[in-house]
Enzyme design. Sequence first.
Site, PDB file in Angstrom:
ATOM      1  N   LEU A   1       0.697  -1.312   0.245  1.00  0.00           N
ATOM      2  CA  LEU A   1       0.099   0.212   0.411  1.00  0.00           C
ATOM      3  C   LEU A   1       0.870   1.243   0.348  1.00  0.00           C
ATOM      4  O   LEU A   1       2.308   1.421   0.323  1.00  0.00           O
ATOM      5  CB  LEU A   1      -1.260  -0.352   1.317  1.00  0.00           C
ATOM      6  N   PRO A   2       0.048   2.646  -0.301  1.00  0.00           N
ATOM      7  CA  PRO A   2       1.311   3.733  -0.229  1.00  0.00           C
ATOM      8  C   PRO A   2       1.930   3.857   0.502  1.00  0.00           C
ATOM      9  O   PRO A   2       3.153   4.461   0.714  1.00  0.00           O
ATOM     10  CB  PRO A   2      -0.224   4.989  -0.528  1.00  0.00           C
TER      11      PRO A   2
ATOM     12  N   THR B   1       6.201   0.455   2.368  1.00  0.00           N
ATOM     13  CA  THR B   1       7.354   1.761   2.630  1.00  0.00           C
ATOM     14  C   THR B   1       6.480   2.200   4.056  1.00  0.00           C
ATOM     15  O   THR B   1       5.734   2.961   3.350  1.00  0.00           O
ATOM     16  CB  THR B   1       8.024   2.256   1.580  1.00  0.00           C
TER      17      THR B   1
ATOM     18  N   LYS C   1      15.612  -0.337   5.089  1.00  0.00           N
ATOM     19  CA  LYS C   1      15.146   0.494   3.992  1.00  0.00           C
ATOM     20  C   LYS C   1      15.549   2.086   4.323  1.00  0.00           C
ATOM     21  O   LYS C   1      16.071   2.333   3.185  1.00  0.00           O
ATOM     22  CB  LYS C   1      13.018   0.285   3.853  1.00  0.00           C
TER      23      LYS C   1
ATOM     24  N   LYS D   1       9.711  10.710  -0.931  1.00  0.00           N
ATOM     25  CA  LYS D   1       8.962  10.052   0.100  1.00  0.00           C
ATOM     26  C   LYS D   1      10.043   9.355   1.312  1.00  0.00           C
ATOM     27  O   LYS D   1      10.162   9.183   2.978  1.00  0.00           O
ATOM     28  CB  LYS D   1       7.821   8.969  -0.233  1.00  0.00           C
TER      29      LYS D   1
HETATM   30  P1  NAD Z   1       0.852   2.583  -6.263  1.00  0.00           P
HETATM   31  O1  NAD Z   1      -0.047   3.862  -5.539  1.00  0.00           O
HETATM   32  O2  NAD Z   1       0.889   2.200  -7.731  1.00  0.00           O
HETATM   33  O3  NAD Z   1       0.062   1.325  -5.265  1.00  0.00           O
HETATM   34  C1  NAD Z   1      -0.389   1.290  -4.825  1.00  0.00           C
HETATM   35  C2  NAD Z   1      -2.084   0.996  -4.572  1.00  0.00           C
HETATM   36  O4  NAD Z   1      -2.506   0.525  -3.391  1.00  0.00           O
HETATM   37  C3  NAD Z   1      -3.256   0.689  -5.227  1.00  0.00           C
HETATM   38  O5  NAD Z   1      -3.305   0.393  -6.825  1.00  0.00           O
HETATM   39  C4  NAD Z   1      -4.493   1.320  -4.504  1.00  0.00           C
HETATM   40  O6  NAD Z   1      -5.398   1.316  -4.852  1.00  0.00           O
HETATM   41  C5  NAD Z   1      -4.356   0.632  -3.235  1.00  0.00           C
HETATM   42  N1  NAD Z   1      -5.082   0.676  -2.145  1.00  0.00           N
HETATM   43  C6  NAD Z   1      -4.912   1.838  -1.280  1.00  0.00           C
HETATM   44  N2  NAD Z   1      -5.734   1.268  -0.258  1.00  0.00           N
HETATM   45  C7  NAD Z   1      -6.131   0.790  -0.510  1.00  0.00           C
HETATM   46  C8  NAD Z   1      -7.325   0.120   0.181  1.00  0.00           C
HETATM   47  N3  NAD Z   1      -7.569   0.738   1.243  1.00  0.00           N
HETATM   48  N4  NAD Z   1      -7.504  -1.059  -0.368  1.00  0.00           N
HETATM   49  C9  NAD Z   1      -6.831  -1.951  -1.232  1.00  0.00           C
HETATM   50  N5  NAD Z   1      -6.345  -1.541  -1.601  1.00  0.00           N
HETATM   51  C10 NAD Z   1      -5.766  -0.389  -1.731  1.00  0.00           C
HETATM   52  O7  NAD Z   1       1.999   2.024  -5.180  1.00  0.00           O
HETATM   53  P2  NAD Z   1       3.323   1.453  -5.379  1.00  0.00           P
HETATM   54  O8  NAD Z   1       4.329   1.532  -6.331  1.00  0.00           O
HETATM   55  O9  NAD Z   1       2.535  -0.028  -6.025  1.00  0.00           O
HETATM   56  O10 NAD Z   1       4.212   1.449  -4.011  1.00  0.00           O
HETATM   57  C11 NAD Z   1       3.689   0.426  -3.140  1.00  0.00           C
HETATM   58  C12 NAD Z   1       4.993   0.940  -2.230  1.00  0.00           C
HETATM   59  O11 NAD Z   1       5.963   0.356  -2.155  1.00  0.00           O
HETATM   60  C13 NAD Z   1       4.903   2.165  -1.702  1.00  0.00           C
HETATM   61  O12 NAD Z   1       4.583   2.378  -0.057  1.00  0.00           O
HETATM   62  C14 NAD Z   1       5.774   2.392  -2.417  1.00  0.00           C
HETATM   63  O13 NAD Z   1       6.870   3.256  -0.982  1.00  0.00           O
HETATM   64  C15 NAD Z   1       6.812   0.934  -2.127  1.00  0.00           C
HETATM   65  N6  NAD Z   1       7.662   1.580  -2.834  1.00  0.00           N
HETATM   66  C16 NAD Z   1       7.280   1.271  -4.443  1.00  0.00           C
HETATM   67  C17 NAD Z   1       8.638   1.031  -5.215  1.00  0.00           C
HETATM   68  C18 NAD Z   1       8.554   1.722  -6.365  1.00  0.00           C
HETATM   69  O14 NAD Z   1       9.703   1.648  -7.691  1.00  0.00           O
HETATM   70  N7  NAD Z   1       7.092   2.193  -6.882  1.00  0.00           N
HETATM   71  C19 NAD Z   1      10.050   0.931  -5.147  1.00  0.00           C
HETATM   72  C20 NAD Z   1       9.860   0.689  -3.716  1.00  0.00           C
HETATM   73  C21 NAD Z   1       8.960   0.381  -2.688  1.00  0.00           C
END
Ligand code: NAD
Length: 296
Positions: free
Chosen positions: A65-66, A96, A171, A246
Site C-alpha cells: 500500500l502507499p 514502505t 530501508k 518520500k
Molecule cells: P501504487 O500507488 O502504484 O499502488 C498502491 C495500490 O494500493 C493502489 O493500487 C491503490 O488502489 C491500493 N490501495 C490503496 N488503499 C487501498 C485500500 N484501502 N484497499 C485496497 N487497496 C488500496 O504504489 P506502488 O508504486 O505500488 O508502491 C507501493 C509501496 O511500495 C509504497 O509504499 C512505495 O513506497 C513502495 N515502493 C515502491 C517502489 C516503486 O518503484 N514504485 C519501490 C520500492 C518501494
Amino acid sequence: MTKIAFIGLGNMGGPMAANLAKAGHDVTATDLSIGAIDRAVEAGCKRGDTVADAVKDADIVVTMLPAGAHVRSVYTESYGVIGNAKAGALFIDSSTIDVDSARAVSGVASEKGFAMVDAPVSGGVAAATAGALTFMVGGADEAFQQARPVLEGMGKNIFHAGAAGNGQVAKICNNMLLGISMIGTCEAFNLAEKLGLDAQTFFDISSTASGQSWSMTSYCPAPGPVPSAPSNRDYQPGFAAAMMLKDMRLAQEAAHKAKAATPLGAQAEALYALMESAGKDDLDFSGVMKLINGRL
Ligand code: NAD
C-alpha cells in the site's frame, strides 16, 4: 499450496501478486481499483471483491500500500485484515511506511493473536516484475521463517533485520544514504566538468579510487560512463525523485523522534523537495544532477 490474500495491486503489488500466482500459490487479490483486480485475475489470481472477502480463508496476507495511514486502516479498521482473517494467519506488509506505524500495526496484530512482519522492498517495478526484489524483514524469527517461502516467490535477497519495524529502519537508512551519496556524486561530476575534467575521465579515476560508490558505478548521474543509467535517457526513472523524497521524509521523521542528528539527510531531503516544487519529481532521483548543474 499456500492460500495468499494480496491487497494493493499498484505498480509494485500488481507484478508481485502475479509472481506469487506464477509460483503456484493460490492468490486472492484485491484493491480499491477494479481495473487493478481485473489485471491480477488475468495474471492468474482469484478476484477478491473486498479486503474481508480476500483475507477470510488466507494462510498469509500480503499488503503493498502507499503509506502508513493506508496500512493502519487496512489492518485495523472493522472492514480490515485483523478483524476478518482466520486464526493463525500470518501478515506481511511490504509497503514502505513510517517505523511507528509498522510497530503499532504489528502490536495490534499481536494483541489479537496474529504474527506480522514488515518486509519493505528495495528494487523498483522492473525488479518486482522480474521477481528480483530485496526484502528487509522485521519481526519474530518464527514469523520470518514462515514468511520466507512466500517472499522467495517475489524476490532474490531476503534479510532478517530484527524485531518488528526493523525492516522499515533498514530501508529508510539505506535510502537516506543513497539519496545523500547521489547528491555528493552529482556535485563531484559537476565540479569536475566546470574545471575542465570530462565525465568519463573522472569516472575512470574516481570509480577505482576512494570516491567510489554505487551511485557512481551503477547509476552514474552524469551521462556517458554507465550506459544503463537513467542519465543517458534524460533521467527517465528508474526510481523517481518523488519516491526518494518520500523515503527521505520518512527518514527525517524517524530521526526527529529518535533524536538522531542527520544534517546531510535533512539537506538531501530539502534538495529533492526542490525537485518536487519545480514539478520535476517525476524524473529519476539521479536527475538531482539537473538541480546541481543549473539545468533543471
Ligand atoms: P501504487 O500507488 O502504484 O499502488 C498502491 C495500490 O494500493 C493502489 O493500487 C491503490 O488502489 C491500493 N490501495 C490503496 N488503499 C487501498 C485500500 N484501502 N484497499 C485496497 N487497496 C488500496 O504504489 P506502488 O508504486 O505500488 O508502491 C507501493 C509501496 O511500495 C509504497 O509504499 C512505495 O513506497 C513502495 N515502493 C515502491 C517502489 C516503486 O518503484 N514504485 C519501490 C520500492 C518501494
